[in-house]
Design a protein around this motif. Structure first.
Motif, PDB file in Angstrom:
ATOM      1  N   PRO A 106     -91.531 -19.395   6.203  1.00  0.00           N
ATOM      2  CA  PRO A 106     -90.972 -20.194   5.106  1.00  0.00           C
ATOM      3  C   PRO A 106     -90.874 -21.684   5.399  1.00  0.00           C
ATOM      4  CG  PRO A 106     -89.214 -19.087   6.282  1.00  0.00           C
ATOM      5  CD  PRO A 106     -90.497 -18.569   6.863  1.00  0.00           C
ATOM      6  N   LYS A 163     -91.534 -22.485   1.714  1.00  0.00           N
ATOM      7  CA  LYS A 163     -90.919 -22.007   0.479  1.00  0.00           C
ATOM      8  C   LYS A 163     -90.922 -23.059  -0.624  1.00  0.00           C
ATOM      9  CE  LYS A 163     -87.638 -18.337   1.656  1.00  0.00           C
ATOM     10  NZ  LYS A 163     -86.201 -17.954   1.672  1.00  0.00           N
ATOM     11  N   TRP A 179     -91.243 -13.740   3.376  1.00  0.00           N
ATOM     12  CA  TRP A 179     -90.992 -14.806   4.340  1.00  0.00           C
ATOM     13  C   TRP A 179     -90.486 -14.208   5.646  1.00  0.00           C
ATOM     14  CZ3 TRP A 179     -93.547 -18.543   2.539  1.00  0.00           C
ATOM     15  CH2 TRP A 179     -93.557 -18.841   1.173  1.00  0.00           C
TER      16      TRP A 179
END
Length: 254
Positions: free
Chosen positions: A38, A46, A73
């Motif tokens: 992530p 992200k 993730w």
């Protein structure tokens, strides 16, 4: 670039015991699942804007398969073991090594490896130009670390590539052995740094490799589907454009 060392990633994925989904199952489900970090730009993140080239390429692959993309993730061994992913991006294209951990590979789509970066104020034009006592930042336990040590080059170990690049900019080290992607991205987010890439490992097969999509024991139709999708993205320039957005050069696999 909080990205796990590739070998560790493969070991963890190989330990998941995840059940493979066929292309038919993925289309019935309506989604292809990517496992990614992530917070590992330029590779993956992200972020809605600039999610990383791994995520953007995976989205385009999913479009080609006419499904959505889901991201899992993963940042540690527990999460990797629990992950239920169909693919990982940037798998080193070594069929034997991937097979040992239950993964198969697509056709290669990019050429990567290890490069050497120096600051703009460095007079070095090659690895041989580094003066005795100058230090090169390396990832702990990496092949680059072992290679440089064998050549008598002093090294400084780091865990993550972004830490190496920060240390280079702060003049804590004199050069950085990192991926070309790390150099390109650092220059993009630090436009005044002008870090240079210099020749060092171009002739070393251990420090240059093709990357492919790693698939968790796919059926033949999924492998063929991803290969066809990659062919289309290469042919229309989509892959090159995605990499260029992160200041990374697309290099033809060898």
């Amino acid at each position: 670039m909080r990205q796990a060392v590739f070998v560790s990633l493969l070991i963890l994925l190989g330990a998941t015991g995840a059940s493979a989904r066929s292309l038919e199952a993925i289309r019935t489900r309506g989604a292809l699942t990517l496992c990614a970090h992530p917070n590992a730009l330029p590779f993956a993140s992200k972020r809605d804007v600039d999610p990383g080239f791994q995520v953007e390429i995976a989205r385009e692959l999913a479009k080609q398969l006419k499904v959505a993309l889901e991201q899992h993730w993963v940042v540690n061994s527990f999460q990797y073991r629990r992950a239920d992913c169909d693919i990982i991006m940037d798998a080193i294209a070594n069929p034997a090594a991937l097979a040992e951990v239950g993964l198969r590979m697509s056709r290669p789509y990019q050429r990567s490896g290890v490069a050497l970066a120096v600051r703009a104020d460095s007079g070095a034009a090659s690895l041989a130009d580094l003066r005795p006592g100058q230090r090169v930042g390396v990832q702990v336990g990496s092949i680059a670390s072992m290679t440089l040590s064998k050549r008598g080059v002093k090294t400084s170990p780091f865990v993550f590539e972004d830490e190496i690049m920060d240390a280079l900019a702060k003049k804590e080290i004199d050069a950085a052995a990192v991926t070309p992607a790390a150099i390109g991205w650092f220059n993009q987010v630090h436009p005044d740094a002008h870090v240079r890439r210099i020749p060092a490992f171009e002739d070393d097969p251990d420090l240059n490799w093709n990357v492919a999509v790693g698939m968790v024991s796919p059926d033949e139709k999924l492998r063929q589907g991803l290969d066809a999708a990659l062919e289309a993205l290469l042919a229309d320039g989509t892959l090159a454009r995605i990499y260029a957005h992160y200041n990374v050069e697309w290099r033809s696999p060898e």
